[in-house]
Write an enzyme that holds these catalytic residues in place. Structure first.
Site, PDB file in Angstrom:
ATOM      1  N   ASP A   1       0.834  -1.205   0.000  1.00 22.56           N
ATOM      2  CA  ASP A   1       0.000   0.000   0.000  1.00 22.56           C
ATOM      3  C   ASP A   1       0.869   1.255   0.000  1.00 22.56           C
ATOM      4  OD1 ASP A   1       0.745  -0.785   2.651  1.00 22.56           O
ATOM      5  OD2 ASP A   1      -0.743   0.569   3.508  1.00 22.56           O
TER       6      ASP A   1
ATOM      7  N   GLU B   1       0.215  -0.942   5.910  1.00 20.26           N
ATOM      8  CA  GLU B   1       1.276  -0.388   6.741  1.00 20.26           C
ATOM      9  C   GLU B   1       1.054   1.102   6.897  1.00 20.26           C
ATOM     10  OE1 GLU B   1       4.964   1.223   8.235  1.00 20.26           O
ATOM     11  OE2 GLU B   1       4.025   1.743   6.363  1.00 20.26           O
TER      12      GLU B   1
HETATM   13 ZN   LIG Z   1       6.795   2.292   4.039  1.00 20.91          ZN
END
Ligand SMILES: [Zn+2]
Length: 382
Positions: free
Chosen positions: A74, A139
């Protein structure tokens, strides 16, 4: 139109990943692309989707040591698209730089992990131990259904990781100048100071929360919490937000709201910091309520086999010696380190991450591939 020069397989894979729009927690097909390449190498791949988050865990080989590449597909939103020199999700190479959202954080890192594995396995099909991948698409978001959940699954199964290389952009000025071997902890507070609102001309009938907090805040801001230690900078306290007042110039406010954060070393504990903050507030007789939020405990991998292998690979490829540090924000390494794994973060230069016109040096992408490949060789060559 000038045809773009031929690029390496690592840069080509990075471009394909950047072109798959994956604003957190969306994966956008990035993991499928990685998985296809890993299956071709003989990896056993498990998709582990939790809530809106795609994750996968892949393994090739037998027994220990288990070497795991970790990272995220992501990316953060592009921000204002018209401020970009080109479409953030159409990778472009110009003057030796590869532009696109995720170019540095961290799609080139993911590409280098895959192509390093391809080259290493081509050379050592019967390598010792196990190569693993732990990849998430959460994340940059809340980090609830990502690495944390996968680690829970692995722990339940009593699976272990010996060496974990997180491909986050750790480098500061030149590729390989910095390896992160841990991170500080992060503790936030949401403070409300209760006073009594009143006319500014009759302070005896009011209780000003700004005045009540000011001396305590001065003490908190000036406090030396610790001196840090060999691996950590000293603990810091910062106020991020503060507000009070009605807007009228003749009214003593009835309430003050503030938010603050402590970045802390392994010299401190969450409970100890909470106690110290509250002791200062109470000693200054502040009337308050306070909510605490822990966003990460500090972790440290004392320099060992993994950091030595990565440092040697960097030395051989780039003729520099990386510094081993614990600075910067938190990362998913915080979830993996408690498994008992040695964890390092090693990736490209982080100067443009999360910014408009995020980019990476094309030459660095290939050098990172070579460093990852050599690290694998130093640890798992048969
Ligand atoms: Zn990163």
């Amino acid at each position: 139109m000038v045809p773009s020069p031929a690029v390496s397989s690592t840069v080509e894979l990075a471009q394909q990943l950047i072109a798959r729009q994956s604003v957190s927690p969306v994966d956008g097909g990035c993991q499928a692309l990685m998985i296809e390449r890993l299956i071709a190498l003989g990896f056993a791949v498990e998709n582990l989707r939790f809530g809106p988050v795609d994750n996968f865990w892949a393994k090739r080989g037998k027994g220990g040591p288990v070497f795991c590449f970790a990272g995220h597909t992501d990316v953060v939103p592009s921000g204002p698209v018209d401020e970009w020199r080109s479409d953030p999700f159409k990778p472009v190479i110009e003057d030796g730089l590869l532009y696109g959202r995720g170019a540095a954080d961290m799609k080139t890192g993911l590409a280098a992990m895959v192509t390093a594995s391809e080259e290493f396995i081509g050379q050592y099909p019967d390598h010792r131990g196990t190569i693993a991948f732990l990849i998430t698409s959460d994340e940059e978001g809340p980090s609830v259904d990502g690495t944390k959940r996968v680690v829970e699954v692995l722990r339940e199964r009593k699976e272990s990781i010996d060496y974990c290389l997180v491909g986050e952009p750790s480098s500061e000025h030149t590729l390989g100048d910095t390896i992160k071997i841990g991170r500080r902890g992060s503790l936030s507070g949401r403070l409300t100071v209760h006073g009594i609102q009143g006319h500014i001309a009759y302070p005896q009938l009011a209780d000003n929360p700004v005045h009540a907090l000011a001396p305590a805040l001065a003490e908190l801001a000036a406090r030396a919490w610790d001196r840090g230690n060999q691996h950590f900078q000293p603990t810091t306290f910062q106020v991020s937000n503060i507000s009070a007042g009605t807007g009228a110039p003749n009214v003593i406010p009835g309430e003050l709201r503030a938010r603050f954060n402590l970045r802390f070393s392994t010299e401190q504990t969450v409970e100890g910091l909470q106690r110290q903050v509250e002791e200062i507030l109470q000693r200054h007789q502040v009337k308050y309520s306070l909510e605490w939020f822990i966003s990460g405990y500090p972790f440290l991998t004392t320099p060992g086999t993994l950091s030595a292998a990565a440092s040697r690979a960097i030395g051989e490829q780039l003729q520099i010696t990386p510094q081993l540090t614990t600075g910067g924000g938190t990362s998913d390494g915080r979830f993996i380190a408690p498994m008992g794994a040695q964890v390092i973060e090693l990736g490209v230069i982080n100067a443009t991450i999360h910014k408009v016109n995020e980019c990476v040096r094309v030459a660095d992408v290939d050098r990172l591939h070579a460093i990852y490949r050599r690290t694998l060789e130093l640890l798992l060559a048969s």
